[in-house]
Design an enzyme around this catalytic site. Structure first.
Site, short mmCIF file in Angstrom:
data_model
loop_
_atom_site.label_atom_id
_atom_site.label_comp_id
_atom_site.label_asym_id
_atom_site.label_seq_id
_atom_site.Cartn_x
_atom_site.Cartn_y
_atom_site.Cartn_z
N TYR A 129 33.72 39.07 45.37
CA TYR A 129 35.10 39.03 45.03
C TYR A 129 34.96 37.86 43.85
O TYR A 129 35.58 38.20 42.71
CB TYR A 129 35.86 38.56 46.14
CG TYR A 129 37.28 38.52 45.76
CD1 TYR A 129 38.16 39.49 45.92
CD2 TYR A 129 38.13 37.16 45.69
CE1 TYR A 129 39.40 39.49 45.81
CE2 TYR A 129 39.29 37.13 45.58
CZ TYR A 129 39.84 38.13 45.73
OH TYR A 129 41.42 38.40 45.45
N SER B 152 42.76 35.93 40.32
CA SER B 152 42.75 35.11 41.45
C SER B 152 42.15 33.63 41.09
O SER B 152 41.35 33.41 40.19
CB SER B 152 41.78 35.49 42.59
OG SER B 152 41.64 34.70 43.62
N1 NAP Z 1 46.73 37.88 48.52
C1 NAP Z 1 45.89 36.82 48.08
O1 NAP Z 1 45.99 35.64 48.90
C2 NAP Z 1 45.51 36.96 46.81
C3 NAP Z 1 44.93 35.80 46.19
C4 NAP Z 1 44.56 35.90 44.84
C5 NAP Z 1 44.60 37.21 44.26
N2 NAP Z 1 44.86 38.31 44.94
C6 NAP Z 1 44.96 39.57 44.30
O2 NAP Z 1 46.22 40.28 44.24
C7 NAP Z 1 46.08 41.78 44.35
C8 NAP Z 1 47.02 42.08 45.29
O3 NAP Z 1 46.38 41.98 46.51
P1 NAP Z 1 47.40 41.60 47.86
O4 NAP Z 1 47.08 40.38 48.46
O5 NAP Z 1 48.67 42.16 47.52
O6 NAP Z 1 46.50 42.93 48.53
P2 NAP Z 1 47.00 44.18 49.58
O7 NAP Z 1 48.08 43.82 50.27
O8 NAP Z 1 45.79 44.52 50.43
O9 NAP Z 1 47.42 45.19 48.60
C9 NAP Z 1 46.33 45.66 47.58
C10 NAP Z 1 46.75 46.94 46.95
O10 NAP Z 1 45.71 47.39 46.11
C11 NAP Z 1 45.61 48.87 46.44
N3 NAP Z 1 44.28 49.29 46.23
C12 NAP Z 1 43.24 48.74 46.89
N4 NAP Z 1 42.14 49.40 46.46
C13 NAP Z 1 42.55 50.26 45.48
C14 NAP Z 1 41.72 51.25 45.01
N5 NAP Z 1 40.62 51.50 44.97
N6 NAP Z 1 42.72 52.20 44.08
C15 NAP Z 1 43.86 52.07 43.94
N7 NAP Z 1 44.65 51.09 44.56
C16 NAP Z 1 43.97 50.35 45.50
C17 NAP Z 1 46.04 49.05 48.00
O11 NAP Z 1 46.43 50.07 48.11
P3 NAP Z 1 45.48 51.36 48.89
O12 NAP Z 1 44.62 50.66 50.02
O13 NAP Z 1 46.38 52.33 49.56
O14 NAP Z 1 44.80 51.88 47.88
C18 NAP Z 1 47.27 48.06 48.08
O15 NAP Z 1 48.47 48.88 47.48
C19 NAP Z 1 44.46 41.89 44.30
O16 NAP Z 1 43.85 41.99 43.22
C20 NAP Z 1 43.90 40.58 44.81
O17 NAP Z 1 42.56 40.53 44.65
C21 NAP Z 1 45.58 38.22 46.26
#
Ligand code: NAP
Length: 224
Positions: free
Chosen positions: A148, A135
């Site tokens: 985080y 991130s």
């Molecule tokens: N969205 C943003 O603005 C942003 C910015 C920078 C970085 N990121 C990073 O991008 C990645 C994806 O995030 P996203 O925005 O796509 O979020 P999201 O829509 O909430 O998706 C997160 C995914 O991770 C899974 N997950 C969460 N906890 C888990 C666990 N303990 N074991 C296995 N799977 C797990 C969730 O599924 P379940 O809940 O079903 O397990 C879901 O499939 C993350 O690492 C996040 O930190 C996001």
């Protein structure tokens, strides 16, 4: 060697789903892994991944089962995308220690556990790549996001250590660090989205399949 299979953690929705879809479109056989089986089943039903395995990245047993199922059904794992993550928010003096630990467990220990199961095979085959979805919070501080921030700074550190450790084996590790992406996670915050999951997926695919081996250790920042 051209990668044939990939594991994408957190592949049930958001960025992980977009990455799975993009890798599948490039011809890889992809396993998606997360806790919510119904979301994973939909990803497979839509043809965005070949296999769904349900589990928690912070569980050693679940991660071992993930690799076992992947190898049994799809073959050796050539690419690991550590994408699963959670956003834990709260001022330091208001944050419960259990929430701090959960952030570290999912966002940092999870990628470590997944890396440690795929690496023996990659090192033996002398090929493979790990892409960690970090991130922009991996290089700055945000109020009320200490757990985080700390986990993502740690993930970038892990990426750079992996790059050094794996260079002699022909295996690469890179990080992709997005800004604000329109997903369920971002909707927990007041930040406005700057890009879509597909935009990040293109950069992850570049890191995974197209970036030269000499890019190992790089952190690809994506601002949208
Ligand atoms: N969205 C943003 O603005 C942003 C910015 C920078 C970085 N990121 C990073 O991008 C990645 C994806 O995030 P996203 O925005 O796509 O979020 P999201 O829509 O909430 O998706 C997160 C995914 O991770 C899974 N997950 C969460 N906890 C888990 C666990 N303990 N074991 C296995 N799977 C797990 C969730 O599924 P379940 O809940 O079903 O397990 C879901 O499939 C993350 O690492 C996040 O930190 C996001």
């Amino acid at each position: 060697m051209r990668p044939a299979t990939a594991i994408v953690t957190g592949g049930g929705r958001g960025i992980g789903e977009a990455v799975a879809r993009a890798l599948t479109a490039r011809g890889l056989a992809v396993t998606v892994f997360a806790r919510t089986g119904a979301e994973l089943a939909q990803v497979v039903a839509r043809g965005e991944a070949a296999l769904a395995v349900t589990g928690d990245v912070s569980s050693e047993a679940d991660v071992a089962r993930l690799l076992h199922e992947h190898e049994r059904r799809l073959g050796p794992c050539d690419l690991l995308v550590n994408n699963a993550g959670v956003l834990v928010r709260g001022a330091v003096d208001a944050l419960a220690p259990a929430e701090w630990r959960r952030s570290l467990e999912v966002n940092l220990t999870g990628p470590f556990l997944c890396a440690r199961v795929v690496l023996p095979g990659m090192k033996a085959r002398r090929t493979g790549r790990i892409v960690n979805v970090a991130s922009i919070s991996a290089t700055l501080g945000t109020a009320e996001a200490s757990a985080y921030n700390a986990a993502k700074w740690g993930l970038l550190g892990l990426t750079r250590c992996l790059a050094e450790e794996l260079r002699p084996f022909g295996v690469q590790a890179m990080a992709v660090s997005p800004g604000s992406v329109d997903t369920a996670m971002l909707r927990q915050t007041t930040f406005a989205p700057q890009m879509l999951p597909d935009d990040v997926a293109k950069v992850v695919v570049f890191a995974a399949l197209d970036a030269p081996d000499a890019s190992t250790g790089a952190n690809l920042e994506v601002y949208g």
